[in-house]
Design a protein around this motif. Structure first.
Motif, PDB file in Angstrom:
ATOM      1  N   ASP A 160      54.689  97.590  16.901  1.00 30.80           N
ATOM      2  CA  ASP A 160      54.590  98.140  17.889  1.00 30.80           C
ATOM      3  C   ASP A 160      52.920  97.918  18.170  1.00 30.80           C
ATOM      4  O   ASP A 160      52.056  98.738  17.707  1.00 30.80           O
ATOM      5  CB  ASP A 160      54.868  99.812  17.942  1.00 30.80           C
ATOM      6  CG  ASP A 160      54.606 100.379  19.287  1.00 30.80           C
ATOM      7  OD1 ASP A 160      54.545  99.813  20.312  1.00 30.80           O
ATOM      8  OD2 ASP A 160      54.805 101.807  19.478  1.00 30.80           O
ATOM      9  N   GLU A 161      52.685  97.097  19.176  1.00 31.81           N
ATOM     10  CA  GLU A 161      51.147  97.106  19.677  1.00 31.81           C
ATOM     11  C   GLU A 161      50.375  96.681  18.414  1.00 31.81           C
ATOM     12  O   GLU A 161      49.278  97.526  18.275  1.00 31.81           O
ATOM     13  CB  GLU A 161      50.771  98.191  20.634  1.00 31.81           C
ATOM     14  CG  GLU A 161      51.699  98.235  21.821  1.00 31.81           C
ATOM     15  CD  GLU A 161      51.042  97.394  23.015  1.00 31.81           C
ATOM     16  OE1 GLU A 161      50.293  96.458  22.805  1.00 31.81           O
ATOM     17  OE2 GLU A 161      52.064  97.752  23.997  1.00 31.81           O
ATOM     18  N   PRO A 162      50.583  95.702  17.551  1.00 32.41           N
ATOM     19  CA  PRO A 162      50.145  95.732  16.116  1.00 32.41           C
ATOM     20  C   PRO A 162      48.617  95.260  16.311  1.00 32.41           C
ATOM     21  O   PRO A 162      47.754  95.443  15.503  1.00 32.41           O
ATOM     22  CB  PRO A 162      50.746  94.605  15.563  1.00 32.41           C
ATOM     23  CG  PRO A 162      51.434  93.733  16.508  1.00 32.41           C
ATOM     24  CD  PRO A 162      51.675  94.825  17.749  1.00 32.41           C
ATOM     25  N   THR A 163      48.155  94.654  17.468  1.00 35.18           N
ATOM     26  CA  THR A 163      46.838  94.108  17.742  1.00 35.18           C
ATOM     27  C   THR A 163      45.857  94.736  18.563  1.00 35.18           C
ATOM     28  O   THR A 163      44.941  94.309  18.953  1.00 35.18           O
ATOM     29  CB  THR A 163      46.783  92.481  18.067  1.00 35.18           C
ATOM     30  OG1 THR A 163      47.298  92.496  19.572  1.00 35.18           O
ATOM     31  CG2 THR A 163      47.466  91.608  17.224  1.00 35.18           C
ATOM     32  N   VAL A 164      46.397  95.955  19.291  1.00 32.88           N
ATOM     33  CA  VAL A 164      45.471  96.613  20.008  1.00 32.88           C
ATOM     34  C   VAL A 164      44.128  97.010  19.468  1.00 32.88           C
ATOM     35  O   VAL A 164      44.294  97.565  18.409  1.00 32.88           O
ATOM     36  CB  VAL A 164      46.271  97.994  20.663  1.00 32.88           C
ATOM     37  CG1 VAL A 164      45.567  98.864  21.350  1.00 32.88           C
ATOM     38  CG2 VAL A 164      47.365  97.543  21.423  1.00 32.88           C
ATOM     39  N   GLY A 165      43.000  96.717  20.148  1.00 30.70           N
ATOM     40  CA  GLY A 165      41.891  97.330  19.641  1.00 30.70           C
ATOM     41  C   GLY A 165      41.078  96.229  18.503  1.00 30.70           C
ATOM     42  O   GLY A 165      39.945  96.520  18.068  1.00 30.70           O
ATOM     43  N   LEU A 166      41.920  95.352  18.489  1.00 25.65           N
ATOM     44  CA  LEU A 166      41.171  94.232  17.416  1.00 25.65           C
ATOM     45  C   LEU A 166      40.575  93.230  18.109  1.00 25.65           C
ATOM     46  O   LEU A 166      40.699  92.990  19.521  1.00 25.65           O
ATOM     47  CB  LEU A 166      42.281  93.491  16.612  1.00 25.65           C
ATOM     48  CG  LEU A 166      43.119  94.504  15.799  1.00 25.65           C
ATOM     49  CD1 LEU A 166      44.036  93.767  14.847  1.00 25.65           C
ATOM     50  CD2 LEU A 166      42.417  95.461  14.875  1.00 25.65           C
ATOM     51  N   ASP A 167      39.402  92.513  17.552  1.00 25.83           N
ATOM     52  CA  ASP A 167      38.624  91.332  17.951  1.00 25.83           C
ATOM     53  C   ASP A 167      39.866  90.152  18.067  1.00 25.83           C
ATOM     54  O   ASP A 167      40.662  90.203  17.547  1.00 25.83           O
ATOM     55  CB  ASP A 167      37.664  91.178  17.256  1.00 25.83           C
ATOM     56  CG  ASP A 167      37.653  90.691  15.865  1.00 25.83           C
ATOM     57  OD1 ASP A 167      38.412  89.723  15.718  1.00 25.83           O
ATOM     58  OD2 ASP A 167      37.303  91.272  14.915  1.00 25.83           O
ATOM     59  N   LEU A 168      39.282  89.099  18.832  1.00 24.23           N
ATOM     60  CA  LEU A 168      40.144  88.104  19.160  1.00 24.23           C
ATOM     61  C   LEU A 168      40.687  87.084  17.898  1.00 24.23           C
ATOM     62  O   LEU A 168      41.648  86.827  17.708  1.00 24.23           O
ATOM     63  CB  LEU A 168      39.446  87.064  20.125  1.00 24.23           C
ATOM     64  CG  LEU A 168      39.406  87.230  21.166  1.00 24.23           C
ATOM     65  CD1 LEU A 168      38.347  86.368  22.149  1.00 24.23           C
ATOM     66  CD2 LEU A 168      40.640  87.089  22.056  1.00 24.23           C
ATOM     67  N   GLU A 169      39.491  87.129  16.696  1.00 26.08           N
ATOM     68  CA  GLU A 169      39.983  86.535  15.618  1.00 26.08           C
ATOM     69  C   GLU A 169      41.025  87.206  14.565  1.00 26.08           C
ATOM     70  O   GLU A 169      41.886  86.819  14.167  1.00 26.08           O
ATOM     71  CB  GLU A 169      38.454  86.396  14.658  1.00 26.08           C
ATOM     72  CG  GLU A 169      38.828  85.540  13.484  1.00 26.08           C
ATOM     73  CD  GLU A 169      37.400  85.395  12.758  1.00 26.08           C
ATOM     74  OE1 GLU A 169      37.478  84.689  11.650  1.00 26.08           O
ATOM     75  OE2 GLU A 169      36.321  85.811  13.117  1.00 26.08           O
ATOM     76  N   SER A 170      40.686  88.660  14.752  1.00 27.43           N
ATOM     77  CA  SER A 170      41.681  89.596  13.909  1.00 27.43           C
ATOM     78  C   SER A 170      42.967  89.339  14.361  1.00 27.43           C
ATOM     79  O   SER A 170      44.162  89.287  13.984  1.00 27.43           O
ATOM     80  CB  SER A 170      40.995  91.000  14.059  1.00 27.43           C
ATOM     81  OG  SER A 170      39.985  90.955  13.179  1.00 27.43           O
ATOM     82  N   ARG A 171      43.019  89.483  15.919  1.00 25.50           N
ATOM     83  CA  ARG A 171      44.208  89.294  16.555  1.00 25.50           C
ATOM     84  C   ARG A 171      45.176  87.881  16.289  1.00 25.50           C
ATOM     85  O   ARG A 171      46.255  87.831  15.997  1.00 25.50           O
ATOM     86  CB  ARG A 171      44.219  89.383  18.036  1.00 25.50           C
ATOM     87  CG  ARG A 171      44.084  90.886  18.780  1.00 25.50           C
ATOM     88  CD  ARG A 171      43.650  90.819  19.995  1.00 25.50           C
ATOM     89  NE  ARG A 171      44.350  89.709  21.158  1.00 25.50           N
ATOM     90  CZ  ARG A 171      43.802  89.257  22.077  1.00 25.50           C
ATOM     91  NH1 ARG A 171      42.807  89.853  22.401  1.00 25.50           N
ATOM     92  NH2 ARG A 171      44.576  88.400  22.758  1.00 25.50           N
ATOM     93  N   ALA A 172      44.287  86.963  16.211  1.00 24.73           N
ATOM     94  CA  ALA A 172      44.693  85.632  15.984  1.00 24.73           C
ATOM     95  C   ALA A 172      45.583  85.401  14.412  1.00 24.73           C
ATOM     96  O   ALA A 172      46.598  84.993  14.069  1.00 24.73           O
ATOM     97  CB  ALA A 172      43.826  84.625  16.057  1.00 24.73           C
ATOM     98  N   ASP A 173      44.730  86.311  13.542  1.00 22.51           N
ATOM     99  CA  ASP A 173      45.043  86.355  12.160  1.00 22.51           C
ATOM    100  C   ASP A 173      46.464  86.777  11.978  1.00 22.51           C
ATOM    101  O   ASP A 173      47.265  86.393  11.386  1.00 22.51           O
ATOM    102  CB  ASP A 173      44.069  87.090  11.464  1.00 22.51           C
ATOM    103  CG  ASP A 173      42.904  86.197  11.081  1.00 22.51           C
ATOM    104  OD1 ASP A 173      42.919  85.001  11.280  1.00 22.51           O
ATOM    105  OD2 ASP A 173      41.970  86.876  10.814  1.00 22.51           O
ATOM    106  N   ILE A 174      46.420  88.114  12.594  1.00 19.08           N
ATOM    107  CA  ILE A 174      47.648  88.989  12.372  1.00 19.08           C
ATOM    108  C   ILE A 174      48.902  88.205  13.312  1.00 19.08           C
ATOM    109  O   ILE A 174      50.083  88.063  12.400  1.00 19.08           O
ATOM    110  CB  ILE A 174      47.657  90.241  13.221  1.00 19.08           C
ATOM    111  CG1 ILE A 174      46.493  91.284  12.775  1.00 19.08           C
ATOM    112  CG2 ILE A 174      49.092  91.189  13.612  1.00 19.08           C
ATOM    113  CD1 ILE A 174      46.699  91.541  11.380  1.00 19.08           C
ATOM    114  N   VAL A 175      48.765  87.454  14.553  1.00 23.72           N
ATOM    115  CA  VAL A 175      50.005  86.845  14.937  1.00 23.72           C
ATOM    116  C   VAL A 175      50.311  85.676  14.044  1.00 23.72           C
ATOM    117  O   VAL A 175      51.617  85.343  13.452  1.00 23.72           O
ATOM    118  CB  VAL A 175      49.556  86.327  16.433  1.00 23.72           C
ATOM    119  CG1 VAL A 175      50.285  85.204  16.815  1.00 23.72           C
ATOM    120  CG2 VAL A 175      49.362  87.344  17.194  1.00 23.72           C
TER     121      VAL A 175
END
Length: 249
Positions: A160-175
């Motif tokens: 559920d919205e797992p990348t909200v509030g993260l920077d671009l690099e962290s978002r890319a890592d999670i995805v």
């Protein structure tokens, strides 16, 4: 073989307010489905119904072929969840958090240790096993939450919205981590988001607006010819009362 997740005609109300109205969707095994919706669309309510935090008032939910109302234990045993709110104990270490969760699933300490090492390697944080959660970045904490959700080897993962509030690099890592799980381990995923960059054109996608599904299909085919997914989404959720589901051809 049954689908990983089947939601059929689910409705849920809070008093007089309809939070979900006749919602139906299917996540096939080994597929990544994006659940798109603005704030207040009903995404979190739907997740709460699927995880049995709420008992839905109409319709049915099945997880890996097990009806949630008749076989809740078997259904939920195959489900892993990463909620929007952070829920790790920041005063415990990474390993302590994961061992505690493993114990809740009845996994013995020796088996849990092996599973935890495997999962920490998968999310790229094996070297942080003995660090307290409070010392991790937001993206690292999210990766630990993904590892925790997989401790009991579920076949369906809800995020559920797992990348909200993260920077671009962290978002890319999670995805990247989650997509690798789908590609390499055949995990099924329902990913709630409003960040269009996280969605690929070939992904299955559903648009939820005011508790109703207003579009479904391949992400790259939702909308009119030449219309981007973001443009189609903004048009769909701007419509005051969309009743008919719009399916991609």
């Amino acid at each position: 073989m049954s689908a990983a997740l089947e939601v059929a005609g689910v409705s849920h109300r809070f008093g007089q307010r309809a939070a979900l109205s006749d919602v139906s969707l299917t996540v096939e095994r080994g597929h990544f489905m994006a659940l798109l919706g603005p704030n207040g669309a009903g995404k979190t309510t739907l997740f709460s119904v699927i995880t049995r935090l709420y008992n839905h008032q109409e319709g049915r939910v099945s997880i890996l072929g097990h009806p949630l109302d008749r076989e809740p234990s078997r259904a939920l045993a195959g489900l892993g969840v990463v909620f929007q709110a952070r829920t790790l104990d920041t005063d415990l270490t990474v390993a302590q958090n994961l061992h505690y969760h493993a114990s809740l699933h009845g996994i013995g300490r020796a088996a849990a240790r092996v599973r935890i090492e495997t999962l920490l390697a998968r999310v790229g944080l094996a070297e942080r096993r003995n660090d307290k959660i409070r010392t991790l970045s937001g993206g690292q904490s999210r990766r630990i939450e993904i590892a925790r959700s997989l401790i009991h080897a579920p076949r369906l993962l809800l995020l559920d919205e797992p990348t909200v509030g993260l920077d671009l690099e962290s978002r890319a890592d999670i995805v990247a981590i989650v997509r690798a799980l789908v590609r390499e381990e055949g995990l099924s995923v329902l990913w709630a988001t409003h960040i269009f960059e996280e969605i690929s054109p070939d992904d299955d996608a559903v648009v939820l607006h005011r508790g109703r599904i207003v579009a479904r299909g391949r992400a790259g085919e939702i909308g009119t010819p030449g219309e981007t997914l973001e443009a189609a989404f903004r048009r769909l959720v701007a419509e005051p009362d969309t009743r008919a589901v719009k399916s991609a051809a």
